[in-house]
Design a protein around this motif. Structure first.
Motif, PDB file in Angstrom:
ATOM      1  N   ASN A 159      -2.461  -3.226  -3.508  1.00 51.57           N
ATOM      2  CA  ASN A 159      -2.449  -4.427  -4.324  1.00 51.57           C
ATOM      3  C   ASN A 159      -1.676  -5.560  -3.650  1.00 51.57           C
ATOM      4  O   ASN A 159      -0.976  -5.349  -2.656  1.00 51.57           O
ATOM      5  N   PHE A 160      -1.823  -6.751  -4.222  1.00 51.64           N
ATOM      6  CA  PHE A 160      -1.129  -7.935  -3.738  1.00 51.64           C
ATOM      7  C   PHE A 160      -0.183  -8.442  -4.819  1.00 51.64           C
ATOM      8  O   PHE A 160      -0.450  -8.293  -6.017  1.00 51.64           O
ATOM      9  N   TYR A 161       0.902  -9.060  -4.373  1.00 53.61           N
ATOM     10  CA  TYR A 161       1.846  -9.699  -5.291  1.00 53.61           C
ATOM     11  C   TYR A 161       2.074 -11.140  -4.852  1.00 53.61           C
ATOM     12  O   TYR A 161       2.506 -11.402  -3.723  1.00 53.61           O
ATOM     13  N   GLN A 198       4.503   4.186   2.877  1.00 50.54           N
ATOM     14  CA  GLN A 198       4.404   2.987   2.061  1.00 50.54           C
ATOM     15  C   GLN A 198       4.486   1.774   2.975  1.00 50.54           C
ATOM     16  O   GLN A 198       5.390   1.664   3.800  1.00 50.54           O
ATOM     17  N   THR A 199       3.533   0.865   2.813  1.00 49.40           N
ATOM     18  CA  THR A 199       3.430  -0.296   3.690  1.00 49.40           C
ATOM     19  C   THR A 199       3.577  -1.585   2.898  1.00 49.40           C
ATOM     20  O   THR A 199       2.964  -1.735   1.835  1.00 49.40           O
ATOM     21  N   THR A 200       4.386  -2.499   3.417  1.00 47.04           N
ATOM     22  CA  THR A 200       4.493  -3.845   2.866  1.00 47.04           C
ATOM     23  C   THR A 200       4.184  -4.841   3.976  1.00 47.04           C
ATOM     24  O   THR A 200       4.802  -4.802   5.040  1.00 47.04           O
ATOM     25  N   ARG A 201       3.213  -5.710   3.726  1.00 49.32           N
ATOM     26  CA  ARG A 201       2.879  -6.762   4.688  1.00 49.32           C
ATOM     27  C   ARG A 201       3.139  -8.119   4.045  1.00 49.32           C
ATOM     28  O   ARG A 201       2.636  -8.415   2.968  1.00 49.32           O
ATOM     29  N   GLU A 229       0.856  -1.192   0.000  1.00 50.20           N
ATOM     30  CA  GLU A 229       0.000   0.000   0.000  1.00 50.20           C
ATOM     31  C   GLU A 229       0.885   1.232   0.000  1.00 50.20           C
ATOM     32  O   GLU A 229       1.851   1.314   0.759  1.00 50.20           O
ATOM     33  N   SER A 230       0.579   2.158  -0.880  1.00 49.07           N
ATOM     34  CA  SER A 230       1.379   3.382  -0.931  1.00 49.07           C
ATOM     35  C   SER A 230       0.495   4.553  -1.323  1.00 49.07           C
ATOM     36  O   SER A 230      -0.529   4.390  -1.981  1.00 49.07           O
TER      37      SER A 230
END
Length: 306
Positions: free
Chosen positions: A142-144, A103-106, A96-97
């Motif tokens: 989004n998802f990766y 900016q977040t990365t989970r 999420e940014s």
């Protein structure tokens, strides 16, 4: 470690350079520019510096086991002829940014393919991960789905960096909009990675080659499985693999290029005129099925009719 996107990095760098230069101009030309203008430019120079402090947050959001509300992704990793790929690490990240924001990365889930190529990921969706961006173009959620192919042999398989040179980490990434997933639902994603075989491609020309033009042997192949990888170029439902070559005034030149083994390959020569723009086909596309022994070579003629 959380890393700014290339777009954010370049924007910050260019903007900071511009503001710094203008600040120097102010100091050197106080008689030309009034103090109000200089103060305005210096203010934006400070803002540019603040951009560099945009916060990044990285966190683990793994769960120990599935619940009734868990979302699941499962699939099979295979190569040619349905042979399973064991030991491939699989993970799911949520990113999420916001423009000039945090900016977040989970890290949502991780696993590994078994001896039969099977994998299964479980994760819990948070409320903010299901939020609709609407018309807000400044926000991204989004998802990766990520397959780490570094455990596979580079000599045996077509790897991510064969597809795109900057895929140095040998990972395939598949993009999903955040609204793609729902709580308690099951999803499938199968992976396909072809075997590799090098063949000779002979290029015939009239010998009139512009030294400023750039050439590639292009090959459209089946790659990735159910979806096309996000970190690749593709056309007509296939991944595009460009192999740079140097053309000379010789009327015939032969290049050794990688192809997908036991699968179809659509091969042609691409040319970037003047070294600027994109590669356009300058030969007909030749579709060949590559086996262990055939073909030994492919012949392409620049300017030939389809």
């Amino acid at each position: 470690m959380c890393v700014l996107s290339n777009f954010h990095q370049k924007s910050i760098l260019y903007y900071a350079r511009f503001c710094k230069q203008m600040s120097l101009v102010c100091r050197q030309n106080l008689k030309i520019l009034d103090m109000k203008t200089c103060s305005f430019i210096n203010f934006f120079w400070l803002i540019a510096c603040a951009f560099c402090l945009v916060s990044c947050d990285e966190e683990s959001d793994l769960i120990s086991g599935p619940t009734t509300s868990s979302t699941m992704i499962s699939g099979v990793a295979r190569t040619a002829d349905g042979v399973p790929l064991a030991g491939v690490k699989v993970s799911l990240d949520y990113k999420e940014s916001a423009w000039l924001g945090q900016q977040t990365t989970r890290h949502k889930a991780e696993g590994i393919t078994d001896k039969d190529g099977n994998y299964r990921l479980y994760f819990e969706l948070r409320d903010d991960e299901l939020q609709d961006n609407g018309n807000d173009a400044s926000a991204s959620r989004n998802f990766y789905l990520i397959f780490d192919l570094s455990s596979l042999s580079e000599e045996k398989y077509i790897m991510p960096k064969d597809i795109k040179a900057d895929n140095k980490d040998q990972k395939l990434r598949f993009y999903y909009d955040n609204l793609h997933f729902e709580r308690g639902k099951f999803y499938s994603h199968n992976l396909y990675v072809p075997l590799k075989r090098w063949i000779d491609v002979t290029v015939v020309s009239d010998g009139k080659i512009d030294a400023n033009d750039k050439f590639v042997v292009s090959n459209l192949i089946n790659y990735g499985g159910d979806e096309l990888p996000f970190n690749s170029y593709y056309r007509d439902g296939r991944v595009l693999m460009d192999y740079p070559v140097t053309m000379t005034s010789d009327r015939e030149q032969t290049f050794r290029v990688p192809c997908a083994l036991n699968d179809s390959n659509m091969i042609y020569i691409g040319c970037m005129k003047g070294g600027v723009g994109s590669y356009d086909a300058v030969t007909p596309v030749k579709k060949v099925f590559v086996t262990e022994s055939e073909p030994q070579s492919v012949r392409l003629e620049i300017g030939a009719a389809e």
